[in-house]
Design an enzyme around this catalytic site. Structure first.
Site, PDB file in Angstrom:
ATOM      1  CG  HIS A 164      -1.886  -1.060   1.277  1.00 37.32           C
ATOM      2  ND1 HIS A 164      -1.475  -2.508   1.698  1.00 37.32           N
ATOM      3  CD2 HIS A 164      -3.194  -1.379   1.208  1.00 37.32           C
ATOM      4  CE1 HIS A 164      -2.486  -3.212   1.697  1.00 37.32           C
ATOM      5  NE2 HIS A 164      -3.587  -2.973   1.192  1.00 37.32           N
ATOM      6  CG  LEU A 214      -8.729  -0.800   8.465  1.00 35.87           C
ATOM      7  CD1 LEU A 214      -9.420   0.116   7.241  1.00 35.87           C
ATOM      8  CD2 LEU A 214      -7.361   0.193   8.769  1.00 35.87           C
ATOM      9  CG  HIS A 265      -5.914   1.712  -0.718  1.00 33.53           C
ATOM     10  ND1 HIS A 265      -5.833   2.193   0.455  1.00 33.53           N
ATOM     11  CD2 HIS A 265      -6.517   0.298  -0.490  1.00 33.53           C
ATOM     12  CE1 HIS A 265      -5.969   1.253   1.338  1.00 33.53           C
ATOM     13  NE2 HIS A 265      -6.254  -0.143   1.002  1.00 33.53           N
ATOM     14  CD  GLU A 300     -20.499  -6.835  24.431  1.00 33.46           C
ATOM     15  OE1 GLU A 300     -21.601  -7.222  24.902  1.00 33.46           O
ATOM     16  OE2 GLU A 300     -20.461  -6.318  23.366  1.00 33.46           O
ATOM     17  CG  HIS A 315     -28.845 -14.545  26.022  1.00 32.50           C
ATOM     18  ND1 HIS A 315     -29.355 -13.894  24.896  1.00 32.50           N
ATOM     19  CD2 HIS A 315     -28.494 -13.376  26.649  1.00 32.50           C
ATOM     20  CE1 HIS A 315     -29.553 -12.559  25.028  1.00 32.50           C
ATOM     21  NE2 HIS A 315     -28.975 -12.339  26.289  1.00 32.50           N
TER      22      HIS A 315
END
Length: 663
Positions: free
Chosen positions: A30, A120, A264, A412, A474
């Site tokens: 990149h 990212l 990029h 989380e 759950h």
């Protein structure tokens, strides 16, 4: 616009072309981000970053995180030019087997890389953990005239970093916590792989960050070093909140592919690279750097040595005046060692009692917390359910920075990344809790913890269909095996309270990677260790818990709550004249670390073996001939009903074992 000095222009272009040349040589990479972001990186490293290239682990260094990890060659060029142990030959071997310059920065692999980045959003979020560690250690250890902990965390983040949800979670927390020494430079080049960021990104990012409680600044021209310098100075002066600096840059700056997606993620090509050399006035060949550029950058060696020596003298005087604090800082931050005698603090549990392993974990923390000040707890808004807060732990807040319990809210993923930052910084042994089913929400950060080898502890409770009425949304089913598939993550599912204490010992003794504690909501019988093998045998990952009076004809191997089922089934089978062994296997990874002779002694290959675990059966074939597991979702009903209806009873375990022996 501020006029660049001749040496500044050379120094910035050296970054651009070292990056572009390395990508060209590798035929992948990149180049665009380094070419556009080079001026801000130069200003940050040359004018502000406190670091010593000769000692990358100096405790009071500034931390730099290239969250836009795809632009890794920018970081490698900075490290090489500044005098880190990263020779030019390694830059020429960019992205090649065995090189010190992998495609994305890797912590522990390249000297000077603080955080593994590339996915990212992870870098900026981990940086929040780094800044939190600095803030807390400063509050704990600094004294008047002795700023022992006094450094900044700097980040270069991309448009993509700020699109990812994890960065929103973590940035919200950073603003809430008022982490004033966190400074993020946003490489606002407005180009993504698909094209303009306007295809999917039209929000007012600065307004969003203001709402998070950040100071926001704008640099209109990302090539104006004076404007960048002034913005960083304003950010450093504002200590009441983190700062986001939007720096308007141009991807692939100077090349014919500038401001296009073509710059990029692929080499520029010889023709475009030659055109960039001509436009930017860089007459040097591939990987050629003028000596005056090296001399300019390598002032960092003398500057860093002087800064470190001044700190060491200050720390020596500090340790003389505050010997207990000096000793504690050395142990926790420099040596990363636990205090002597901590294992003796682990609690014992009375046989015959019924204790949920999540509650046993809470009792372990209550016993250890007063003696391990580095223990830093937290939960993603499930503290009473996870049992993660010890009585000795006060809540952390900007008003109480020495508090040892962090409330992450329902975040989380950010929690996972912040735990990584806390562990990478040093001085803390962080742990965080949520339900096992929500480990999915933090998976990206957990994977990076395993890749980096950070000693984070995850307290994942409500571990099976036995949680009952909450139903299949759950009730974790596939999670155990999915997590076991992750290299370098130890997954420990203790059978009772005694094994839970051993699991915490394993987690805290482990310094080369993260550990997951998989804990029950429901009570489990505390096993009589006079009758069965000692719980300390769990340190080996798997062990013979109960041996029959006669030579065994088969083996029942189980984890967690299903171990009690296996023991009950063993009694039923014994009454029918069928002796079987019961093996507790709380940690596959620790068991695999034992030698083959031990593993075969515990699980003899010539004995029919049935595995019992209330989760996915995939993966048990390495240890068992048959599995009583769960390859479907659970159901909403009382836990004991769900268990019974899905076949997790002593009677059914015994029947399955008999069928295996007869088959």
């Amino acid at each position: 616009m501020t006029q660049e000095t001749p040496i500044e222009k050379l120094a910035i272009n050296a970054l651009r072309f070292l990056a572009a040349d390395a990508v060209e040589a590798a035929k992948s990479g990149h180049p665009g981000m380094p070419m556009g972001a080079a001026p801000m990186a130069y200003v940050l490293w040359h004018d502000f970053l406190k670091h010593n290239p000769a000692d990358p682990r100096w405790p009071d260094r500034d931390r730099f995180v290239l969250s836009a990890g795809h632009g890794s060659m920018l970081l490698y060029a900075l490290l090489h030019l500044s005098g880190y142990d990263l020779p030019l030959e390694e830059l020429k071997r960019f992205r090649q087997w065995g090189s010190k310059t992998p495609g994305h920065p890797e912590y522990g692999h390249t000297p000077g890389v603080e955080v593994t980045t590339g996915p990212l959003g992870q870098g900026i979020s981990t940086a929040v953990g780094l800044a939190l560690a600095e803030f807390k250690l400063a509050a704990e250890f600094n004294r008047e005239r002795f700023p022992i902990v006094d450094h900044h965390t700097y980040v270069i983040a991309s448009d993509g970093d700020l699109m990812e949800g994890i960065s929103s979670e973590a940035s919200s927390l950073a603003g809430h916590w008022k982490l004033g020494k966190l400074i993020v430079l946003w490489d606002d080049n407005r180009i993504s792989i698909d094209g303009s960021t306007s295809l999917a990104f039209s929000e007012d990012v600065l307004a969003r960050y203001k709402a998070y409680g950040w100071q926001t600044l704008i640099v209109e021209d990302g090539n104006d070093t004076g404007e960048i310098r002034a913005a960083v100075e304003v950010a450093r002066a504002h200590t009441a909140a983190p700062t986001l600096i939007a720096v308007r840059t141009h991807i692939g700056y100077g090349s014919p592919k500038q401001d296009t997606p073509d710059a990029h993620g692929a080499p520029l090509g010889e023709e475009a690279l030659a055109a960039a050399r001509e436009k930017l006035g860089w007459p040097y060949g591939p990987f050629e750097v003028p000596e005056e550029v090296y001399a300019h950058y390598r002032r960092a060696l003398d500057k860093g040595l002087a800064a470190q020596e001044a700190w060491e003298q200050r720390f020596e005087a500090y340790s003389w005046e505050f010997p207990e604090l000096g000793e504690a800082f050395t142990r926790r931050v420099v040596q990363a060692a636990l205090p002597a005698g901590w294992r003796e603090r682990l609690p014992r549990f009375e046989a015959g009692a019924k204790v949920a392993t999540r509650k046993a974990s809470g009792q372990v923390l209550a016993a250890l917390a007063p003696h391990l000040p580095e223990l830093l707890g937290g939960s993603a808004d499930l503290t009473p359910s996870n049992n993660t807060k010890a009585p000795d732990m006060a809540d952390f807040s900007p008003a109480n920075p020495t508090g040892r319990y962090v409330h992450y809210g329902v975040r989380e993923h950010a929690m996972g990344a912040i735990l990584n930052g806390l562990a990478l910084h040093g001085g803390f042994r962080p742990y965080g809790g949520t339900f096992l089913v929500f480990s999915d929400y933090m998976r990206g950060a957990v994977r990076l913890a395993a890749l980096m080898g950070t000693p984070v502890v995850y307290v994942w409770t409500h571990d099976s269909i036995a949680i009952g009425e909450d139903g299949p949304t759950h009730q974790p089913v596939e999670h155990l095996m999915s997590l076991r598939a992750l290299p370098n993550l130890w997954v420990i599912r203790p059978a009772d309270a005694a094994e839970t204490a051993v699991a915490w010992r394993m987690a805290l003794e482990r310094t080369s990677g993260p550990t997951a504690l998989i804990l029950t909501r429901q009570g489990l019988p505390v096993l009589d260790r006079g009758r069965y093998a000692p719980a300390e045998e769990a340190l080996k990952g798997g062990y013979v818990l109960s041996e029959p009076d006669q030579p065994p004809r088969g083996v029942l191997v189980a984890t967690g709550s299903e171990v009690a089922l296996a023991l009950a089934a063993q009694e039923r089978l014994a009454a029918e004249g069928l002796p079987v062994r019961v093996v507790s296997l709380p940690c596959f990874e620790a068991f695999e670390a034992q030698d083959a002779a031990y593993r075969e002694a515990v699980l003899p290959p010539d004995l029919p073996t049935l595995a019992v675990e209330a989760g996915s059966t995939l993966g048990w074939e390495r240890y068992a001939d048959a599995v009583l597991g769960l390859d479907r979702f659970g159901a909403s009903a009382p836990g004991e009903v769900v268990y019974r209806e899905l076949g997790f009873t002593a009677e059914h375990v015994a029947e399955r074992m008999k069928a295996l022996l007869e088959g």
